[in-house]
Design a protein around this motif. Structure first.
Motif, mmCIF file in Angstrom:
data_model
loop_
_atom_site.group_PDB
_atom_site.id
_atom_site.type_symbol
_atom_site.label_atom_id
_atom_site.label_comp_id
_atom_site.label_asym_id
_atom_site.label_seq_id
_atom_site.Cartn_x
_atom_site.Cartn_y
_atom_site.Cartn_z
ATOM 1 N N UNK A 74 0.853 -1.182 0.000
ATOM 2 C CA UNK A 74 0.000 0.000 0.000
ATOM 3 C C UNK A 74 0.888 1.230 0.000
ATOM 4 N N UNK A 75 0.638 2.172 -0.908
ATOM 5 C CA UNK A 75 1.465 3.378 -0.894
ATOM 6 C C UNK A 75 1.131 4.221 0.334
ATOM 7 N N UNK A 76 2.144 4.719 1.000
ATOM 8 C CA UNK A 76 1.945 5.517 2.192
ATOM 9 C C UNK A 76 2.830 6.756 2.120
ATOM 10 N N UNK A 77 2.208 7.920 2.151
ATOM 11 C CA UNK A 77 2.942 9.181 2.155
ATOM 12 C C UNK A 77 3.045 9.660 3.594
ATOM 13 N N UNK A 78 4.263 9.905 4.053
ATOM 14 C CA UNK A 78 4.466 10.426 5.397
ATOM 15 C C UNK A 78 4.386 11.951 5.422
ATOM 16 N N UNK A 79 4.848 12.594 4.334
ATOM 17 C CA UNK A 79 4.869 14.052 4.320
ATOM 18 C C UNK A 79 4.916 14.558 2.881
ATOM 19 N N UNK A 80 4.223 15.670 2.635
ATOM 20 C CA UNK A 80 4.320 16.389 1.374
ATOM 21 C C UNK A 80 4.601 17.846 1.737
ATOM 22 N N UNK A 81 5.635 18.404 1.130
ATOM 23 C CA UNK A 81 6.037 19.767 1.467
ATOM 24 C C UNK A 81 6.251 20.558 0.186
ATOM 25 N N UNK A 82 5.609 21.699 0.096
ATOM 26 C CA UNK A 82 5.799 22.590 -1.035
ATOM 27 C C UNK A 82 6.692 23.753 -0.647
ATOM 28 N N UNK A 83 7.516 24.199 -1.590
ATOM 29 C CA UNK A 83 8.388 25.336 -1.365
ATOM 30 C C UNK A 83 8.047 26.405 -2.393
#
Length: 114
Positions: A74-83
């Motif tokens: 299962x794909x699991x994203x821990x964090x997404x951060x935009x700059x």
């Protein structure tokens, strides 16, 4: 994002190092379509855990699509951060976080760091 930003990059931290298949779309409209995809790694074969993708576009909405890697985990994203930088004041500061789904013991409000 609540405002229009000059989005320079998006960093994604996945749970583990594997060949995630993903796309990133940006738009000024919440009705994001396939035409708004600016990063397409749907054929990715490289094992990654943390990726940084250059965007360099003005947008208000960002969507990350993730598919199961070849290992069928299962794909699991821990964090997404935009700059990037807003052209206006931070309209999200001091507001409550929301999520379409929350895990037990993991409320959306816990995802906000100021």
């Amino acid at each position: 994002m609540g405002d229009t930003y000059k989005l320079e990059s998006v960093e994604i931290l996945f749970e583990m190092n594997t060949d995630y298949k993903y796309q990133i779309a940006v738009s000024d409209s919440p009705d994001i379509t396939q035409e708004d995809v600016v990063v397409d790694r749907s054929s990715n074969t490289e094992n990654v855990q943390r990726v940084t993708e250059e965007i360099n576009q003005e947008c208000r909405y960002v969507r990350v699509y993730v598919n199961c890697p070849a290992s069928n985990i299962w794909p699991c994203i821990l964090e997404v951060k935009g700059t990037g930088e807003s052209t206006n004041a931070n309209v999200a500061a001091g507001k409550d976080a929301t999520a379409s789904k929350e895990g037990a013991g993991h409320p959306a409000s816990a995802a906000v760091r100021w």
